[in-house]
Structures are given as structure tokens and as C-alpha cells.
Motif scaffolding. Structure first.
Motif, mmCIF file in Angstrom:
data_model
loop_
_atom_site.group_PDB
_atom_site.id
_atom_site.type_symbol
_atom_site.label_atom_id
_atom_site.label_comp_id
_atom_site.label_asym_id
_atom_site.label_seq_id
_atom_site.Cartn_x
_atom_site.Cartn_y
_atom_site.Cartn_z
ATOM 1 N N UNK A 168 -5.459 8.020 -10.761
ATOM 2 C CA UNK A 168 -4.940 7.371 -9.559
ATOM 3 C C UNK A 168 -5.922 7.602 -8.402
ATOM 4 N N UNK A 169 -6.098 6.617 -7.552
ATOM 5 C CA UNK A 169 -7.043 6.730 -6.456
ATOM 6 C C UNK A 169 -6.524 7.730 -5.423
ATOM 7 N N UNK A 170 -7.432 8.392 -4.735
ATOM 8 C CA UNK A 170 -7.070 9.275 -3.623
ATOM 9 C C UNK A 170 -6.600 8.425 -2.457
ATOM 10 N N UNK A 171 -5.406 8.717 -1.929
ATOM 11 C CA UNK A 171 -4.815 7.928 -0.848
ATOM 12 C C UNK A 171 -4.634 8.731 0.438
ATOM 13 N N UNK A 172 -5.342 9.859 0.552
ATOM 14 C CA UNK A 172 -5.203 10.683 1.745
ATOM 15 C C UNK A 172 -4.348 11.901 1.456
ATOM 16 N N UNK A 173 -4.546 12.954 2.261
ATOM 17 C CA UNK A 173 -3.875 14.224 1.992
ATOM 18 C C UNK A 173 -2.363 14.151 2.110
ATOM 19 N N UNK A 227 -3.741 10.887 7.903
ATOM 20 C CA UNK A 227 -3.669 11.557 6.608
ATOM 21 C C UNK A 227 -3.432 10.609 5.436
ATOM 22 N N UNK A 228 -3.406 9.306 5.681
ATOM 23 C CA UNK A 228 -3.165 8.347 4.596
ATOM 24 C C UNK A 228 -4.115 7.171 4.733
ATOM 25 N N UNK A 229 -4.538 6.621 3.586
ATOM 26 C CA UNK A 229 -5.501 5.540 3.571
ATOM 27 C C UNK A 229 -5.055 4.429 2.629
ATOM 28 N N UNK A 230 -5.166 3.155 3.055
ATOM 29 C CA UNK A 230 -4.983 2.055 2.102
ATOM 30 C C UNK A 230 -6.200 1.995 1.189
ATOM 31 N N UNK A 231 -6.010 1.526 -0.011
ATOM 32 C CA UNK A 231 -7.121 1.448 -0.964
ATOM 33 C C UNK A 231 -7.126 0.082 -1.640
ATOM 34 N N UNK A 232 -8.318 -0.353 -2.012
ATOM 35 C CA UNK A 232 -8.445 -1.668 -2.634
ATOM 36 C C UNK A 232 -8.064 -1.654 -4.106
ATOM 37 N N UNK A 233 -8.095 -0.474 -4.744
ATOM 38 C CA UNK A 233 -7.724 -0.347 -6.152
ATOM 39 C C UNK A 233 -6.743 0.818 -6.314
ATOM 40 N N UNK A 234 -5.849 0.714 -7.294
ATOM 41 C CA UNK A 234 -4.883 1.786 -7.542
ATOM 42 C C UNK A 234 -5.472 2.940 -8.345
ATOM 43 N N UNK A 245 0.796 -1.221 0.000
ATOM 44 C CA UNK A 245 0.000 0.000 0.000
ATOM 45 C C UNK A 245 0.838 1.287 0.000
ATOM 46 N N UNK A 246 2.003 1.239 -0.644
ATOM 47 C CA UNK A 246 2.817 2.444 -0.756
ATOM 48 C C UNK A 246 2.543 3.153 -2.081
ATOM 49 N N UNK A 247 2.448 4.480 -2.065
ATOM 50 C CA UNK A 247 2.180 5.203 -3.316
ATOM 51 C C UNK A 247 3.392 5.225 -4.231
ATOM 52 N N UNK A 248 3.180 5.337 -5.528
ATOM 53 C CA UNK A 248 4.296 5.484 -6.471
ATOM 54 C C UNK A 248 4.747 6.951 -6.516
ATOM 55 N N UNK A 249 5.565 7.352 -5.575
ATOM 56 C CA UNK A 249 5.976 8.755 -5.468
ATOM 57 C C UNK A 249 6.581 9.240 -6.784
ATOM 58 N N UNK A 250 6.309 10.490 -7.124
ATOM 59 C CA UNK A 250 6.686 10.996 -8.437
ATOM 60 C C UNK A 250 8.163 11.369 -8.542
#
Length: 421
Positions: A128-133, A110-117, A14-19
Motif C-alpha cells: 500500500x502506498x504511504x499516505x502520510x503519518x 500529516x496526510x497526502x493524496x496519492x495517484x496510485x493505491x 482519497x480516503x484510506x481503507x482503514x483496517x
């Protein structure tokens, strides 16, 4: 070529693909140099309070937003949330005659796991799904949904602002670092013979690149020393990230904070035994909270073997009920919602199972708000009646004030053992 971001994603779910890896590296360095957000001594006081809940001599009320927006770090917003939590805890304490430990899902959620990317907007655009502020913004636009590592530094700043408001308002009774200085908390106003009840902070310890840099030495432990996660007093691991071989459980093993683990319908007795052995064995009572989120239809069936699996840790592990996440359904409007009657049923079954197996129902873990929202409905019949006009959550539906009041009344009755279980 494997980048630093790729390596993080391989070892942590559940880690974001940081830009930008370069920007991410700089943000991590900044976070590592900043003062800790919370005080290790306050984390230890929470541990003591949770130990009482594990023994059945206290009850935990943990509540707040699903996904906390940065905008809610404004003083009026965080004060309203803390006051709402405190008022519910006071009512529960008065009715049940049991001390209530107050833990907020704020100053860091401020962060959320998500079931879909990804998701598809109303205009048919795949985003891209919203993953929290702490990761991106909720607006349905490509630029808003880019995972920006600079938002991790913003998360720190907003959490610090929340903690400062809690301190000045008398909610946070602890030593607290402000601009590198340790200052004493102001006791809440009240009778001179009554000690103030602190509001502790908590959030899901989801983001590797936020939690790791904020680990600090724990100089309050006279025996083993060690480290604590300074981002909150209590940290929890979600249902999607509790793999025994994953980063999140390994991280929890390395810090002295009280930690929680969510247990969904897929949790097995072996999972519970391993979590207890790794996160509670050799630790003080109250160190581990097992947070069940099984759903109203399945709690009575699924919970007994999980409680039995933790029997060796009876009186040391806190059992909390999250009656929200297992009861998410779709409203006729298409929005996610929860039915309060299902929430109440899960709480009742949680109490019944724990007591039947000689364990203590230790508390509730709720998504709720002081705002007058219509995100959850009261009865199944309401799922097809009208719309949800005041639907303000950034992610999952929360209980409004009246609904939270009703659930507290039900819970107080259960604690008084007056309700039929």
C-alpha cells in the motif's frame, strides 16, 4: 455488506481503507470530545489578513513540508520551521515594503493524496502506498503500510505539541487552548512599536475522519454563528479532491475558516466560477484562496481564462501561486525533483498574467525546509549531473534554504515591479 469505511470512500475521494471500523469509530468519538486545536478568533484574524492580500495591500507566504512527519512535532523542529518561514517573510516584507501574511504548512500536514493505491518496493514487494503519518508509516514493509485509525489520534496529539511550541516561542500570537484552558499567546520579541506578526497554521483537509470530528461551534461570528474546522487556521482542498460533487467542497461550504483550492492544468473556467459561487459568494473577502499549480510551460496559456472566470470576485478572492507541484520531474537517479528555474518561471508568469488582467498576485504556496537538502535542482542540466545525496523528504521534493532565498529575491523584485515581466 457495505461497511462504514466503504460508505466514506464512496462520498469522499482519497480516503484510506482503514483496517478497523470499530477502532475508527472510537477514535472519531475521542477527537470529537477533545479541545479544539485552534481558536476561532485566530481563524477570523487570518481571514482579515487574507482580505488585505485579496485587495493587493498584503502578500501571503505559505510554506512548509510536503508530508509532515510526526517526528517534526519536537520543539526544535517546529521552531526551526517557523523561524525559517518568518525569516523569509521578513526579507520579503523589507524588500517589497508590503506586509506579509505567514502561513505554515505545519501542525497538521500529516496526510497526502496519492495517484496510485500501491507501489512496488526495491525488493519487488507490492505495498500500500504511504499516505502520510496520519494514516501509515513510510517504511517499505507491509506492517508499516497498514492504514491504522489510531494514527488519527496521534495526529491530534502531535499537532497540539506543535501549537504549544509555536505559542511558547512567540510565533503563535493568539488565544490557544492548552488542556482545555484558553491561554494568551506570548508576543514575539521585537521593537515595542511594532506589532508581532503571527504564524498561522494550514494543511490539506484531506481525511474525513480527522476533519469532521474536529469541527467546533464558531462563537466569534455575531451574524450567522456557524462552525469552524479547529484542526488549523486555514484549510485547503487539493487538485485531486476538488470535485464539485465531492465531500471536500461540501465540507468547505460548512465551515467558516479561510479555505483554499488547488487548480491544476485540468481546471476550467466553469470550475473556478462554481468554486467562487459556493465558497466565496456571500462570504467575507479573503475567505477563498485560489492556488494555481499549472506548471512553468503552461501558466501563461492556462491561467488567463481562470482569472477572467473569477473577475466578479476581484478584490475578494486571493490568488496564490504554487509553483512546485506543476513542475515535478524525474532526476537521472530516478527520484522526483523540481527545477528551480522552472519554479521561478512559473512565478514570473503568474505575476504577469494576474497584472495583465487587473488582479492582484496574492502570494506563494511553497514546499520548503530549513534543512540543508538536495531534493530540488537549480537548472535543467542538473537533472543528469550526479546524485541527490541529501534527499530526506517523506514524499515530494522541497526547496532548500538557499533555493527558497533565491525565489524570495525573485518575488521581491516582482513585487517592486523592477523585473521585466
Amino acid at each position: 455488506m457495505t461497511t462504514a469505511t466503504d460508505r466514506v470512500r464512496q462520498r469522499a475521494a482519497q480516503q484510506p481503507p482503514w483496517e478497523s471500523d470499530d477502532v475508527l469509530r472510537g477514535v472519531r468519538q475521542d477527537l470529537a470530545r477533545l479541545p479544539p486545536l485552534t481558536d476561532a478568533a485566530a481563524c477570523r484574524r487570518l481571514l482579515h489578513d487574507l482580505a488585505r492580500a485579496a485587495r493587493g495591500s498584503a502578500f501571503v507566504l505559505q510554506g512548509g513540508d510536503c508530508a509532515e512527519p510526526f517526528a517534526d512535532s519536537a520543539p526544535d523542529r517546529i521552531s526551526a520551521k517557523a523561524a525559517h518561514l518568518a525569516a523569509l517573510a521578513d526579507r520579503l516584507e523589507t524588500r517589497a515594503g508590503l506586509p506579509v501574511v505567514r502561513v505554515g504548512r505545519f501542525a497538521g500536514q500529516y496526510a497526502k493524496p496519492r495517484s496510485q493505491d500501491v507501489e512496488t518496493s526495491d525488493d519487488g514487494v507490492v505495498l500500500p502506498v504511504y499516505r502520510g503519518d496520519a494514516v501509515n508509516r513510510p517504511e517499505a514493509a507491509p506492517a508499516a503500510r497498514r492504514p491504522d485509525p489510531l494514527r488519527l489520534r496521534s495526529a491530534y496529539d502531535h499537532a497540539a505539541a506543535c501549537l504549544d511550541t509555536l505559542l511558547v516561542g512567540g510565533h503563535l500570537v493568539e488565544g490557544h487552548l492548552v488542556e482545555g484552558r484558553l491561554v494568551e499567546g506570548h508576543p514575539a520579541h521585537g521593537p515595542a512599536d511594532r506589532a508581532p506578526s503571527p504564524v498561522y497554521t494550514s494543511h490539506e483537509a484531506l481525511l474525513v475522519d480527522y476533519e469532521e470530528p474536529l469541527v467546533r461551534p464558531d462563537r466569534t461570528d455575531p451574524h450567522t454563528g456557524g462552525r469552524y474546522g479547529s484542526s488549523a487556521h486555514m484549510l485547503w482542498i487539493g487538485e485531486r479532491t476538488r470535485r464539485p460533487d465531492g465531500w471536500h467542497v461540501r465540507f468547505a461550504e460548512t465551515v467558516n475558516n479561510p479555505v483554499g483550492v488547488k487548480l491544476g492544468p485540468g481546471a476550467t473556467p466553469q470550475d473556478v466560477r462554481e468554486l467562487c459561487e459556493r465558497l466565496a459568494d456571500g462570504r467575507p473577502a479573503g475567505r477563498l484562496s485560489l492556488i494555481t499549480r499549472l506548471g512553468a510551460a503552461d501558466t501563461a496559456r492556462l491561467l488567463p481564462p481562470l482569472v477572467d472566470a473569477a473577475a466578479a470576485f476581484s478584490g475578494r478572492v486571493v490568488w496564490l501561486c504554487d509553483p512546485m507541484h506543476g513542475n515535478t520531474v524525474r532526476h537521472g537517479s530516478g527520484r522526483k525533483t523540481r527545477v528551480l528555474a522552472d519554479v521561478e518561471r512559473e512565478v514570473r508568469d503568474f505575476f504577469a498574467v494576474l497584472r495583465a488582467h487587473g488582479a492582484h498576485p496574492g502570494g506563494l504556496h511553497l514546499e520548503m525546509t530549513p534543512d540543508d537538502v538536495t531534493e530540488c535542482v537549480d537548472r535543467p542540466a542538473d537533472l543528469t549531473a550526479g546524485a541527490l545525496p541529501r534527499y530526506l523528504t517523506a514524499c515530494d521534493p522541497r526547496l532548500g534554504p538557499g533555493q527558497a532565498d533565491r525565489l524570495i529575491t525573485v518575488t521581491a523584485g516582482l513585487l517592486e515591479r523592477k523585473d521585466v515581466l
